[in-house]
Structures are given as C-alpha cells and as structure tokens.
Design a protein around this motif. Structure first.
Motif, PDB file in Angstrom:
ATOM      1  N   ALA A   1      -9.833  -7.653 -11.936  1.00 57.18           N
ATOM      2  CA  ALA A   1      -8.565  -8.129 -11.304  1.00 57.18           C
ATOM      3  C   ALA A   1      -9.185  -8.690 -10.033  1.00 57.18           C
ATOM      4  O   ALA A   1     -10.240  -8.443  -9.325  1.00 57.18           O
ATOM      5  CB  ALA A   1      -7.662  -7.238 -11.016  1.00 57.18           C
ATOM      6  N   GLU A   2      -8.418  -9.745  -9.455  1.00 61.00           N
ATOM      7  CA  GLU A   2      -8.449 -10.376  -7.955  1.00 61.00           C
ATOM      8  C   GLU A   2      -7.605  -9.669  -7.176  1.00 61.00           C
ATOM      9  O   GLU A   2      -6.452  -9.175  -7.343  1.00 61.00           O
ATOM     10  CB  GLU A   2      -8.107 -11.804  -8.187  1.00 61.00           C
ATOM     11  CG  GLU A   2      -8.981 -12.600  -9.097  1.00 61.00           C
ATOM     12  CD  GLU A   2      -8.461 -14.025  -9.276  1.00 61.00           C
ATOM     13  OE1 GLU A   2      -8.224 -14.758  -8.371  1.00 61.00           O
ATOM     14  OE2 GLU A   2      -8.232 -14.521 -10.608  1.00 61.00           O
ATOM     15  N   ALA A   3      -8.248  -9.644  -5.747  1.00 62.78           N
ATOM     16  CA  ALA A   3      -7.221  -9.065  -4.909  1.00 62.78           C
ATOM     17  C   ALA A   3      -7.410  -9.937  -3.320  1.00 62.78           C
ATOM     18  O   ALA A   3      -8.519 -10.547  -3.232  1.00 62.78           O
ATOM     19  CB  ALA A   3      -7.742  -7.637  -4.302  1.00 62.78           C
TER      20      ALA A   3
ATOM     21  N   ILE B   1      -3.589 -10.870 -10.182  1.00 63.74           N
ATOM     22  CA  ILE B   1      -4.146 -10.909  -8.784  1.00 63.74           C
ATOM     23  C   ILE B   1      -3.065 -10.060  -7.932  1.00 63.74           C
ATOM     24  O   ILE B   1      -1.944 -10.029  -7.934  1.00 63.74           O
ATOM     25  CB  ILE B   1      -3.636 -12.581  -8.214  1.00 63.74           C
ATOM     26  CG1 ILE B   1      -4.504 -13.257  -9.056  1.00 63.74           C
ATOM     27  CG2 ILE B   1      -4.144 -12.598  -6.597  1.00 63.74           C
ATOM     28  CD1 ILE B   1      -4.114 -15.028  -8.762  1.00 63.74           C
ATOM     29  N   GLY B   2      -3.949  -9.158  -6.887  1.00 60.86           N
ATOM     30  CA  GLY B   2      -3.134  -8.439  -6.107  1.00 60.86           C
ATOM     31  C   GLY B   2      -3.113  -8.981  -4.738  1.00 60.86           C
ATOM     32  O   GLY B   2      -4.232  -9.578  -4.407  1.00 60.86           O
TER      33      GLY B   2
ATOM     34  N   GLY C   1       0.982  -1.375   0.212  1.00 59.10           N
ATOM     35  CA  GLY C   1      -0.011  -0.193  -0.045  1.00 59.10           C
ATOM     36  C   GLY C   1       0.716   1.414   0.046  1.00 59.10           C
ATOM     37  O   GLY C   1       0.177   2.378  -0.119  1.00 59.10           O
ATOM     38  N   SER C   2       2.005   1.154  -0.020  1.00 56.43           N
ATOM     39  CA  SER C   2       2.968   2.331  -0.023  1.00 56.43           C
ATOM     40  C   SER C   2       3.175   3.015  -1.408  1.00 56.43           C
ATOM     41  O   SER C   2       2.984   2.461  -2.356  1.00 56.43           O
ATOM     42  CB  SER C   2       4.495   2.046   0.578  1.00 56.43           C
ATOM     43  OG  SER C   2       5.093   1.127  -0.480  1.00 56.43           O
ATOM     44  N   ASP C   3       3.596   4.082  -1.468  1.00 53.06           N
ATOM     45  CA  ASP C   3       3.772   4.789  -2.642  1.00 53.06           C
ATOM     46  C   ASP C   3       4.974   4.108  -3.562  1.00 53.06           C
ATOM     47  O   ASP C   3       5.175   4.346  -4.650  1.00 53.06           O
ATOM     48  CB  ASP C   3       4.181   6.217  -2.560  1.00 53.06           C
ATOM     49  CG  ASP C   3       3.233   7.066  -1.787  1.00 53.06           C
ATOM     50  OD1 ASP C   3       1.957   6.784  -1.911  1.00 53.06           O
ATOM     51  OD2 ASP C   3       3.474   8.215  -1.413  1.00 53.06           O
ATOM     52  N   ASP C   4       6.023   3.300  -2.839  1.00 54.55           N
ATOM     53  CA  ASP C   4       6.906   2.649  -3.501  1.00 54.55           C
ATOM     54  C   ASP C   4       6.320   1.517  -4.587  1.00 54.55           C
ATOM     55  O   ASP C   4       6.909   1.162  -5.408  1.00 54.55           O
ATOM     56  CB  ASP C   4       7.642   2.002  -2.371  1.00 54.55           C
ATOM     57  CG  ASP C   4       8.781   2.814  -1.760  1.00 54.55           C
ATOM     58  OD1 ASP C   4       9.251   4.028  -2.352  1.00 54.55           O
ATOM     59  OD2 ASP C   4       9.219   2.373  -0.677  1.00 54.55           O
ATOM     60  N   CYS C   5       5.066   1.097  -4.106  1.00 52.46           N
ATOM     61  CA  CYS C   5       4.544   0.011  -4.827  1.00 52.46           C
ATOM     62  C   CYS C   5       3.908   0.431  -6.417  1.00 52.46           C
ATOM     63  O   CYS C   5       3.409  -0.177  -7.265  1.00 52.46           O
ATOM     64  CB  CYS C   5       3.419  -0.601  -4.081  1.00 52.46           C
ATOM     65  SG  CYS C   5       4.214  -1.497  -2.863  1.00 52.46           S
TER      66      CYS C   5
ATOM     67  N   LEU D   1      -4.480  -2.828  -0.423  1.00 52.41           N
ATOM     68  CA  LEU D   1      -4.701  -3.343  -1.720  1.00 52.41           C
ATOM     69  C   LEU D   1      -5.544  -2.353  -2.441  1.00 52.41           C
ATOM     70  O   LEU D   1      -6.072  -2.670  -3.726  1.00 52.41           O
ATOM     71  CB  LEU D   1      -5.667  -4.528  -1.644  1.00 52.41           C
ATOM     72  CG  LEU D   1      -4.753  -5.898  -1.415  1.00 52.41           C
ATOM     73  CD1 LEU D   1      -5.703  -7.151  -1.047  1.00 52.41           C
ATOM     74  CD2 LEU D   1      -3.832  -6.163  -2.556  1.00 52.41           C
ATOM     75  N   GLN D   2      -6.194  -1.092  -1.877  1.00 55.96           N
ATOM     76  CA  GLN D   2      -7.115  -0.465  -2.530  1.00 55.96           C
ATOM     77  C   GLN D   2      -6.555   0.365  -3.783  1.00 55.96           C
ATOM     78  O   GLN D   2      -7.197   0.392  -4.846  1.00 55.96           O
ATOM     79  CB  GLN D   2      -7.581   0.824  -1.403  1.00 55.96           C
ATOM     80  CG  GLN D   2      -8.798   1.484  -2.020  1.00 55.96           C
ATOM     81  CD  GLN D   2      -9.944   0.688  -2.324  1.00 55.96           C
ATOM     82  OE1 GLN D   2     -10.389  -0.160  -1.510  1.00 55.96           O
ATOM     83  NE2 GLN D   2     -10.507   0.699  -3.509  1.00 55.96           N
ATOM     84  N   SER D   3      -5.282   0.862  -3.578  1.00 55.66           N
ATOM     85  CA  SER D   3      -4.637   1.444  -5.026  1.00 55.66           C
ATOM     86  C   SER D   3      -4.419   0.375  -6.093  1.00 55.66           C
ATOM     87  O   SER D   3      -4.714   0.859  -7.230  1.00 55.66           O
ATOM     88  CB  SER D   3      -3.257   1.909  -4.709  1.00 55.66           C
ATOM     89  OG  SER D   3      -2.312   1.111  -3.949  1.00 55.66           O
TER      90      SER D   3
END
Length: 279
Positions: A85-87, A44-45, A21-25, A74-76
C-alpha cells in the motif's frame, strides 16, 4: 433509465483511505483495505498535516510538527495494509479541502472515511470533516463506523428517483455484482406526501429494480413510510443489509455545497458502512 457515473465500469480502481490516526478510523481502514484487496485496487492511505499560515509566523517549526503528526497518524494504516500500500500526507488549512484535493490529484475512484468528530450532542449527524468532503467532492464517499467491516450479506439501496439516487443505483449494482450479494431497494414517503409524490416513489423503486434484475442480480423492493433517514436505517436492519447506498441529496436537496440532511442522518444512525454517491 439509471444514470451511469463516469467511473462506474471500473470503480473502484483506486481507493483512498483518509485517516487522522484516531480509533474512530479503525473501521474505515479495515473496510477500505478489505475492499481494495478484493478488487486488486490501488490502495492509498492519506493524512492531512494542518497548515495555518497565521500560526506559522508564531511557531517557526509548525510545518515540521504538523507533518510529523500526519505521518504518525498513518502508522495504523501502514501496519494493517502492508508494504504494497501507499501512504502519503498533504498540507492543508482545512482537512476536508486537503482530502478532496488529494483525491483529485491521485485520481481516486472512492474515498473511505470514518464516521468521526462525533459526541453525545452530535451523535445523529456525520462528523464535520466527513460531511464537508462529501459536499465538496464529486467522488463517491464510503463512510464507515468504527466497529463496521466489509459487507457480506446484503446491500440496501435507498432511492427517490433523483439523479443522485440513479447514480447510487448504478454503484449499488456494481458492488452487488462484485460481492455476489442481493439488493433491497426502498423508497420512503411521509404522511404529508401527495398521491403524485407517492407514485413517483413507486416508479423510483420499479426503475431501480428493473436496472438491478436486468443485470442478473437478486433484488427486492418496498415502499416505507416515516421520517426518511429512520425508515432507511430500519429497512436495512430488517433486511439484514450491511451496506447502505444513498444519493448525496434527494429531490429537494441542495446540490452544490452541503451534504443532504437525509444522507447525513442515515450515516449518523447506521451501524454499517454507508456509500454516498453523487450524480
């Protein structure tokens, strides 16, 4: 002869993007989604809910808090990937173990992760969780810097003739065919290398070139001298490559647990995605 990874003919049919969930991702999410869409792959997330049995006895609702944080992380991914997509979340005391176990359970062909957990003291090394995932999984791992995007110019393959490099050559060819891109091949020697080792490097370039051109790909090869990680990144920049493909370990690297230092430092230096492959 270049070795073939078990899933090379269909890779990637299932792409797993791990996010905290960080900006790095942001780069990993953006690139993983674009790659999945270009292949029609299952997407898949994944986020890990940290589960520490020692703390669970002290904080009764720790499971619920960790799960809520993982879902929020996972929201972003959900916002960008869309409804198709799956999460999913998984509980684990170690994020790397959780990612590896989920990839196995979900039969992911490719794990996409951020170049994260970095600060000014560790900026030339890959984040701890990402390094552990690469060391513990047999699956290819695509490591994506925050500002990077999917490749559309050229692929650079680094090879030293090791089994991991041969597997990397197979997947480099796969991605080049899929994207219609040329490939630059580089093998690096140092001033301390013997004539025999230099000949091995030349043969590694020639073998990779033969493999790639035999598939109808445009390819060029070169030898470079210097510290391997720096020379590989410099070769990518000079060639205008926006994807680097490397084996997880070189000819003398540890092969069971740790991520090889050359691959790790390439990830730390590179501004573009780096695909790390195991034999």
């Amino acid at each position: 002869m270049v070795a073939t990874t078990p899933s090379a003919s269909t890779m990637p049919g299932c792409i797993l993007i791990a996010t905290d969930g960080s900006d790095d991702c942001a780069g990993a999410i953006r690139t993983g989604i674009a790659l999945a869409h270009s292949r029609g792959a299952r997407l898949i997330g994944l986020s890990i809910a940290l589960d520490n049995p020692e703390y669970n006895t002290l904080v009764p609702n720790l499971h619920e808090v960790a799960e809520a944080r993982a879902r929020a992380a996972l929201q972003s991914f959900i916002d960008e990937a869309g409804a198709s997509a799956e999460a999913t979340t998984r509980r684990s005391a170690d994020p790397a173990d959780g990612v590896v176990a989920a990839a196995d359970e979900l039969s992911a062909d490719l794990i996409v992760m951020a170049e994260s957990d970095k600060n000014i003291l560790t900026r030339m090394m890959v984040g701890d969780t990402t390094a552990k995932v690469i060391g513990r999984t047999a699956r290819p791992v695509l490591v994506v810097p925050r500002s990077a995007h999917i490749w559309d110019k050229r692929i650079l393959l680094a090879t030293d003739g090791s089994p991991h490099s041969e597997a990397a050559a197979e997947l480099a060819g796969h991605f080049a065919r899929q994207a219609g891109l040329p490939v630059s091949v580089v093998s690096v020697v140092t001033s301390s290398h013997s004539d025999a080792r230099r000949k091995e490097a030349e043969r590694a370039v020639a073998a990779a070139m033969e493999h790639l051109t035999g598939q109808g790909l445009q390819a060029e090869g070169q030898m470079a001298e210097g510290r391997p990680d720096e020379a590989i990144v410099k070769a990518a920049e000079s060639a205008g490559a926006d994807l680097i493909v490397v084996g997880s370990h070189g000819r003398t690297g540890l092969t069971k647990i740790l991520l090889g230092s050359v691959a790790e430092r390439v990830i730390g230096h590179a501004a573009c995605p780096v695909l790390v492959v195991k034999a």
